[in-house]
Design a protein around this motif. Structure first.
Motif, PDB file in Angstrom:
ATOM      1  N   ILE A 585      39.276  35.085  59.794  1.00  0.00           N
ATOM      2  CA  ILE A 585      37.600  35.960  59.926  1.00  0.00           C
ATOM      3  C   ILE A 585      36.574  35.400  58.836  1.00  0.00           C
ATOM      4  O   ILE A 585      35.620  34.791  58.892  1.00  0.00           O
ATOM      5  N   GLN A 586      38.003  35.297  57.888  1.00  0.00           N
ATOM      6  CA  GLN A 586      36.542  35.603  56.081  1.00  0.00           C
ATOM      7  C   GLN A 586      38.247  34.883  55.631  1.00  0.00           C
ATOM      8  O   GLN A 586      38.751  35.386  55.950  1.00  0.00           O
ATOM      9  N   TRP A 587      37.872  34.264  54.529  1.00  0.00           N
ATOM     10  CA  TRP A 587      38.201  34.026  53.471  1.00  0.00           C
ATOM     11  C   TRP A 587      37.899  34.782  52.066  1.00  0.00           C
ATOM     12  O   TRP A 587      36.566  35.084  52.134  1.00  0.00           O
ATOM     13  N   TYR A 588      38.733  35.852  51.354  1.00  0.00           N
ATOM     14  CA  TYR A 588      38.181  36.674  50.492  1.00  0.00           C
ATOM     15  C   TYR A 588      39.399  35.599  48.879  1.00  0.00           C
ATOM     16  O   TYR A 588      40.573  35.231  49.070  1.00  0.00           O
ATOM     17  N   GLY A 589      38.174  35.642  48.153  1.00  0.00           N
ATOM     18  CA  GLY A 589      38.581  34.685  46.727  1.00  0.00           C
ATOM     19  C   GLY A 589      37.978  35.688  45.927  1.00  0.00           C
ATOM     20  O   GLY A 589      37.537  36.590  45.794  1.00  0.00           O
ATOM     21  N   LEU A 590      38.821  35.079  44.410  1.00  0.00           N
ATOM     22  CA  LEU A 590      38.803  36.012  42.973  1.00  0.00           C
ATOM     23  C   LEU A 590      39.134  34.654  42.847  1.00  0.00           C
ATOM     24  O   LEU A 590      40.267  34.376  42.605  1.00  0.00           O
ATOM     25  N   SER A 591      38.112  34.941  41.143  1.00  0.00           N
ATOM     26  CA  SER A 591      38.868  33.721  39.955  1.00  0.00           C
ATOM     27  C   SER A 591      38.698  34.351  38.809  1.00  0.00           C
ATOM     28  O   SER A 591      37.830  35.323  38.534  1.00  0.00           O
ATOM     29  N   HIS A 592      39.465  33.998  37.972  1.00  0.00           N
ATOM     30  CA  HIS A 592      39.716  34.484  36.444  1.00  0.00           C
ATOM     31  C   HIS A 592      38.838  33.897  35.697  1.00  0.00           C
ATOM     32  O   HIS A 592      39.069  32.246  35.886  1.00  0.00           O
ATOM     33  N   ASP A 593      38.765  34.121  34.534  1.00  0.00           N
ATOM     34  CA  ASP A 593      37.666  33.114  33.584  1.00  0.00           C
ATOM     35  C   ASP A 593      39.115  33.283  32.493  1.00  0.00           C
ATOM     36  O   ASP A 593      39.408  34.029  31.623  1.00  0.00           O
ATOM     37  N   ILE A 594      39.726  32.152  33.027  1.00  0.00           N
ATOM     38  CA  ILE A 594      41.233  31.887  32.219  1.00  0.00           C
ATOM     39  C   ILE A 594      40.461  31.157  30.753  1.00  0.00           C
ATOM     40  O   ILE A 594      41.996  30.108  30.109  1.00  0.00           O
ATOM     41  N   ASP A 595      39.886  30.031  30.509  1.00  0.00           N
ATOM     42  CA  ASP A 595      39.122  29.791  29.244  1.00  0.00           C
ATOM     43  C   ASP A 595      39.683  30.191  27.928  1.00  0.00           C
ATOM     44  O   ASP A 595      40.760  29.103  27.293  1.00  0.00           O
ATOM     45  N   ASP A 596      39.826  31.611  27.328  1.00  0.00           N
ATOM     46  CA  ASP A 596      39.832  31.414  26.424  1.00  0.00           C
ATOM     47  C   ASP A 596      42.019  31.734  26.492  1.00  0.00           C
ATOM     48  O   ASP A 596      41.940  31.351  25.989  1.00  0.00           O
ATOM     49  N   GLN A 597      42.131  31.613  27.730  1.00  0.00           N
ATOM     50  CA  GLN A 597      43.134  32.271  27.495  1.00  0.00           C
ATOM     51  C   GLN A 597      44.131  30.936  27.212  1.00  0.00           C
ATOM     52  O   GLN A 597      44.761  30.356  26.600  1.00  0.00           O
ATOM     53  N   LEU A 598      43.375  30.200  28.480  1.00  0.00           N
ATOM     54  CA  LEU A 598      44.300  28.654  28.183  1.00  0.00           C
ATOM     55  C   LEU A 598      43.627  28.221  26.874  1.00  0.00           C
ATOM     56  O   LEU A 598      44.637  26.741  26.580  1.00  0.00           O
ATOM     57  N   ARG A 599      42.918  27.871  26.344  1.00  0.00           N
ATOM     58  CA  ARG A 599      42.402  27.932  24.939  1.00  0.00           C
ATOM     59  C   ARG A 599      43.361  28.184  24.206  1.00  0.00           C
ATOM     60  O   ARG A 599      44.447  27.902  23.081  1.00  0.00           O
ATOM     61  N   VAL A 600      44.001  29.619  23.871  1.00  0.00           N
ATOM     62  CA  VAL A 600      45.330  30.228  22.782  1.00  0.00           C
ATOM     63  C   VAL A 600      46.040  29.934  23.290  1.00  0.00           C
ATOM     64  O   VAL A 600      46.891  28.729  22.686  1.00  0.00           O
ATOM     65  N   GLU A 601      46.348  29.752  24.845  1.00  0.00           N
ATOM     66  CA  GLU A 601      47.787  29.006  25.016  1.00  0.00           C
ATOM     67  C   GLU A 601      48.063  27.281  24.851  1.00  0.00           C
ATOM     68  O   GLU A 601      48.858  27.241  23.477  1.00  0.00           O
ATOM     69  N   GLU A 602      46.932  26.596  24.730  1.00  0.00           N
ATOM     70  CA  GLU A 602      46.634  25.556  23.741  1.00  0.00           C
ATOM     71  C   GLU A 602      46.573  25.081  22.941  1.00  0.00           C
ATOM     72  O   GLU A 602      47.935  24.719  22.267  1.00  0.00           O
TER      73      GLU A 602
END
Lengths: 976, 213
Positions: A585-602
């Protein structure tokens, strides 16, 4: 209209005839002819009818004869005409069949279904010409028309023609809707009906006369005497109740009627009504009050019919009642109608009371008029409680104070303007609670538009409102949640078009608020398309397409452009919502901003990588150990150095630490390392140590190990980190350096005397050279011819000057030694002895000689110049060693003893001995090929400035001994 | 032994000694110029005369021995060292590198004057040789290229015939060249030419024996 139609047959017949012919001609069949035939039969009477029948008979006969005589087409035509004639005859028979022509007395009362207005026109209309007395026709027609058009019930009496040609009164009652009908059979007069008149009217003649007047007016009347004995009853009434005067007045028991006895007429009264009627009549007879009573009378037909009986007394000149006359009006229909109405009203009331709604009404000016049962039950209000003192509406007890003002205003406005109103408010309930209620009211108006009454209904909408409120609240909560969740929430149609973004997502993309008025889907899709990083776009659309087709959950990382143009990494996920069939019927989506996290991880990864690389590539041996000391990490360099990894030396029954230490630490250093390391582990203090470490090739190398504890925020040790420098080269270099330094110091100290003497020589020689040169020049000037006295004189002056300069040099040298006396400090002679020995050890080793030092313990400190005394010692040691060069025994022995207030030090060699022990101290005396001859002289000067003595003695066996003494309490001789 | 056309350069940091030496030399009729350091001596413009350098070993800027090593490459006057405290290695080294004498202070006037004298004689000879060689070089430079080819062959002792064959020319032509060479080089005889060639360090290319093969 129908009545009108009946009154004009002359128009009807030709019209129907014309229409019939037209229809026949148009249809091509003679059926249409039947219509005018019908019309003819409808209106034909008497002779005309008979001749019509005869004509039809003749036509039929002729058609048959023709059919018999002529075969073929003529016969067919003749037969069809015969059939047509037959049909017409049938129709005629049906139409012309006179209703009164049959014996059914109820013929004219062709009772139509109640509520069928058409019946009123048809019945009298049909009978009008044939059965109804001509005098009654107009009235009947008018009444029928009135009943038909207005629906108002009519009671019609008319004279109906009987089969024998006489007329009989007939009453027809009918009213629309109520279905009340009265059987009138009993009232139809028939010949032979029994009715009588009293033989003697007596005193009631006047009453009878009055009754007859009434009879002429109302149709039914009667009269009786003061005792209640009938003297006259309208014959129709006697017939109707089938009681003659004798029957009415018949005494049924001993007593007179007026005394409570029963009489005949009472039998005709309904048992329920008889006592009431009788007592009322008796009372009136006694008192003379007019009589008015309603009761049921038994008719000849056996039915009880309601009558209203009224009677008035007649009096003589003295006012005495002479008789009574009265009338009896048949009120059965009214009674029944009233009962029906009451029933209906009760039903309606019941309906209104049982309808699950609160119904009320008000007068046009807003005064409460009616509350249904439910409203009273539910709210506990009654008309009284909602009515103010002046009769107007009071809502105080009905409505929650918060809504009172609004309700009153709305109500007042509606009453003033007449507009319907509709308000929602909290209504007071019988149990004291308030519940949401919706009230609607509309005005009932008359044809002029004037408000007659207000009708209102109140509906409990509490559950609805509360549910709605709850729903709204939940919806708001949900919306807020969706908008406030620090993530982007979105929804896609099954085909992948976005149809919802939450607030954060919209803000992130910087979508125009106003622009959202346009179809959101298009705008969302466009915004998303624009925001995806070009490098990720293909990947993302492909993945999304795949998910949409397969229905698998979507999960991906991609970059999305923020409204300020910065691309941020997102972790997007979506799952489909399916219905029962499993279709999406529908697609429910969620997106997180993981930029900071990625940068920190990187950054972390990078930092960890670089740290690891740093650790691995550092030219140092690095290791880590658990808090208990067990090794847990070794850097690559260390692994290379040791030649084995972390777990390679593990053995049963021993810890890794023990195994490792035994494998890698030099056995000589092992106890020390164990002890120190153990102490560090126990106390948490840092550890630093130099020891030898076994390299992979088996060679032990010097290393310096430092270990420190790494602690967590609570201060507990989580790990030991250690570093191990290979210091083999450093140790070697250090050794070499120390050696070089020692040599240098030795050389410096050893050379100082020689250099000093050289310097003195230079200083003295310089002026001496000048003196010599000037002397020669002077001599030359003097011996030249002629002698140059002037130049000679000048030269001599220079000679004097330079000679003085030489003398100054000597003075300066002496001053040099004198100055040093000021730098004396209390010193331990043995320390100076050992230092001097150390200085010369290397030289001794090189010369393969040995120096023995023997110092008496407990020598007092001496006031002396350490450097000078050391120079003396070095000088004496070197002298001795040089003296021993050719010898076999090469031991230089230094001895120091206290002798009274002196410390006596001997330097004994095993050399050749001295030729002249005292001469060696003369300046510039040297036995050595390149000796300066100054060392011993200076040494003696030094010792003497310290208040001691220096001399030499030849030994008994071989070699010489240089001896010097120093006073315990220094008394420097400054005068020398 | 008063010589006017000679000069002595005195390099010593001690002013008294410089004065005394100058006085002593003046008394003996020798001109002198004093310098207080090696640097002053190097920088100064010096007269082009037969000379002697009286050099102290201990100098404030650079050691006298070091200065000797530095100027060894060019033409310089012979050196007489003077020192306050001479040691054997220094003196050996100085003499090895061409010093005329190594005097230790204080020194007698005769030793000094003898040393100076021999140094000046030596310088004078050196200068004469240098002048002669310069003349020979000038002459050699005047030879034509062919004559320069002819010269080494002639001084090698080849016969005219052999030398001509060597150069691929006729004997008569060679003889003309040879006469021209003798003339231009001012050689009175073949032996003289050979000596000149030696001084000019002209290599002998062919021996007669080699030519015969």
């Amino acid at each position: 209209m129908i009545a009108a139609l009946h009154r004009t047959p002359s128009v009807t017949i030709p019209t129907t005839l014309a229409l019939g012919l037209l229809a026949s001609w148009l249809a091509g069949t003679p059926i249409g002819i039947l219509a005018p035939f019908g019309a003819l039969f409808l209106h034909a009477r008497g002779y005309l009818l008979q001749s019509l029948w005869a004509g039809l008979l003749v036509a039929f006969a002729a058609a048959i004869v023709a059919a018999l005589l002529y075969p073929g087409a003529v016969r067919e035509t003749a037969l069809s005409i015969a059939a047509l004639v037959l049909v017409a005859a049938c129709i005629g028979a049906l139409i012309a069949r006179d209703p009164t022509g049959h014996s059914n007395p109820a013929g004219p009362a062709r009772r139509q279904a109640p509520g069928h207005p058409g019946a009123f026109g048809a019945v009298p209309g049909e009978a009008a010409d044939s059965a109804i007395h001509p005098d009654d026709r107009p009235a009947i027609a008018q009444a029928a028309a009135y009943a038909f058009w207005t629906g108002v019930p009519q009671v019609m009496s008319y004279r109906l023609r009987q089969p024998d040609g006489s007329y009989c009164w007939t009453e027809l009652r009918a009213e629309p809707g109520y279905g009340v009908s009265v059987d009138v059979d009993a009232m139809v007069s028939r010949p032979g009906d029994r009715w009588t008149v009293a033989e003697s009217l007596g005193e009631t003649a006047q009453a009878v006369a009055a009754a007859k007047v009434i009879e002429s007016l109302h149709g039914k009347a009667w009269a009786f005497d003061a005792m209640g004995k009938f003297t006259y009853v309208t014959p129709a009434a006697q017939i109707a109740i089938d009681m003659a005067l004798e029957d009415l007045n018949r005494r049924l028991d001993e007593r007179e009627f007026i005394d409570g006895g029963e009489v005949g007429w009472m039998r005709g009264v309904h048992p329920d009504d008889v006592d009431g009627a009788a007592s009322t009549l008796r009372h009136c007879l006694k008192t003379g009050e007019p009589w008015n009573i309603e009761y049921r009378m038994l008719r000849a037909t056996g039915q009880y019919v309601w009558h209203r009986i009224s009677a008035r007394p007649t009096r003589d000149g003295e006012g005495r009642i002479t008789g009574w006359f009265g009338t009896s009006i048949d009120i059965d229909v009214y009674k029944k109608t009233e009962a029906a109405l009451r029933g209906r009203e009760q039903q309606l009331e019941l309906l209104i009371d049982t309808v699950p709604a609160m119904i009320w009404s008000m007068t046009a000016d807003g005064h409460p008029a009616y509350l249904n049962k439910r409203i009273m039950e539910v709210t506990g209000a009654t008309l009284d409680t909602v009515t103010a003192a002046d009769g107007s509406l009071s809502l105080k007890k009905m409505i929650h104070p918060n809504f009172l003002d609004l309700a009153e205003k709305t109500f007042a406005k509606s009453v003033t303007t007449g507009t319907p109103y509709n308000i929602k408010y909290l209504q007071h309930r019988a149990d004291g609670t308030y519940r949401w209620t919706e009230t609607r009211a509309e005005a009932l108006r008359d044809e002029t538009g004037k408000v007659l009454r207000w009708y209102g209904v109140s509906v409990d909408i509490h559950d609805l409102i509360t549910t709605q409120t709850e729903l709204n609240f939940r919806k708001q909560e949900l919306t807020r949640l969706v908008d406030l969740v620090p993530s982007h929430i979105w929804r896609l149609t099954p085909s992948g078009e976005p149809n919802f973004y939450n607030r954060r997502f919209i803000d992130f993309l910087g979508l125009d608020e106003a622009g959202l008025e346009t179809p959101a889907t298009e705008q969302y899709a466009a915004a998303l398309k624009a925001a995806i990083h070009p490098e990720d776009a293909d990947r993302l659309w492909a993945e999304l397409k795949h998910c949409l087709l397969s229905g698998q959950p979507f999960a991906m990382r991609y970059r999305l452009r923020r409204h300020d143009g910065v691309y941020r990494w997102m972790d997007g996920r979506a799952e489909p919502l399916r219905d029962e069939d499993g279709s999406i019927i529908q697609w429910y989506g969620l997106s997180h901003d993981i930029d900071d996290q990625l940068r920190v991880e990187e950054a972390l990864r990078e930092s960890e990588r670089s740290l690891r690389q740093l650790v691995e590539t550092l030219p140092a041996l690095i290791y880590c150990a658990a808090p208990n000391g067990e090794p847990i990490y070794r850097s690559e360099k260390l692994r290379e150095f040791l030649g084995f990894g972390l777990g390679d030396k593990d053995e049963d029954g021993r810890t890794r630490l023990t195994g490792t230490l035994e494998a890698i630490i030099h056995p000589d250093d092992l106890p020390d390392v164990r002890e120190k390391y153990g102490r560090s582990l126990a106390t948490g203090s840092s550890y630093a140590m130099k020891h030898r470490l076994r390299r992979a090739d088996g060679e032990y190398r010097w290393v310096e190990t430092r270990t420190a504890a790494m602690r967590n925020v609570e201060g507990e040790i989580v790990q030991w980190n250690g570093i191990c420098f290979e210091i083999e080269d450093q140790v070697r270099a250090q050794e070499a350096l120390t050696l070089a330094q020692e040599r240098l110091a030795r050389a410096a100290q050893a050379a100082s005397l020689a250099e000093l003497s050289a310097s003195i020589a230079h200083e003295v020689n310089q002026p001496l050279a000048a003196v010599v040169a000037n002397s020669h020049a002077c001599q030359r000037w003097l011996t030249s011819d002629p002698p140059n006295l002037e130049r000679a004189q000048k030269t001599v002056e220079r000679i004097i000057r330079d000679a003085n300069s030489a003398a100054d040099v000597v003075g300066r040298v002496r001053a040099l030694f004198r100055q040093t006396a000021q730098a004396r400090n209390p010193c331990q002679l043995d320390t100076i002895l050992h230092e001097a020995r150390d200085l010369m050890t290397e030289e001794a080793t090189r010369r393969r000689m040995r120096i023995e030092v023997d110092v008496e313990a407990g020598l007092p400190p001496l006031e002396l110049d350490q450097i000078q005394i050391q120079q003396v010692l070095v000088n004496l040691i070197r002298n001795g060693m040089e003296a021993m060069e050719p010898s076999q025994r090469r031991v230089l022995r230094i001895q120091s003893r206290r002798v009274r207030d002196l410390v006596r030090t001997e330097v004994r060699d095993t050399g050749q001995g001295l030729g002249a022990p005292e001469k060696v101290f003369e300046p510039f005396f040297s036995t050595k090929p390149n000796g300066m001859g100054m060392g011993l002289a200076i040494s003696r000067t030094i010792i003497e400035t310290h208040g001691g003595r220096l001399w030499a003695e030849n030994n008994q066996d071989d070699g010489a001994t240089f001896i010097f003494t120093l006073p315990v309490e220094a008394t420097a001789d400054h005068d020398r | 032994m008063i010589v006017d056309d000679t000069i002595v350069f005195i390099v010593d940091d001690d002013e008294a000694l410089r004065e005394a030496l100058g006085e002593l030399l003046a008394a003996n009729g020798v001109r002198s110029v004093p310098f207080k350091s090696a640097g002053d001596y190097i920088d100064a413009s010096k007269p082009d005369l037969p000379a002697c350098l009286l050099l102290d070993v201990e100098l404030p800027d650079i050691n006298g021995l070091e200065l000797q090593r530095q100027i060894a490459q060019g033409d310089h006057p012979p050196i007489v060292f003077i020192t306050g405290h001479g040691d054997i290695p220094s003196s050996v080294r100085a003499i090895k590198h061409g010093a005329v004498d190594f005097l230790t202070k204080p020194f007698s006037d005769t030793a000094l004057l003898e040393a100076i004298h021999s140094a000046i004689v030596q310088d004078r000879e050196t200068r004469a040789k240098r002048a002669e060689l310069a003349l020979l070089r000038q002459r050699y430079d005047e030879l034509s290229p062919r004559e320069r080819e002819v010269l080494p062959l002639v001084v090698s002792g080849l016969l005219n015939k052999q030398a001509a064959a060597e150069l691929g020319i006729r004997e008569v032509t060679l003889q003309i060249h040879r006469r021209n060479v003798m003339q231009k080089m001012a050689a009175s005889s073949l032996a003289d030419l050979v000596r000149i060639a030696e001084r000019l360090e002209i290599p002998i290319q062919h021996s007669r024996r080699m030519g015969g093969t």
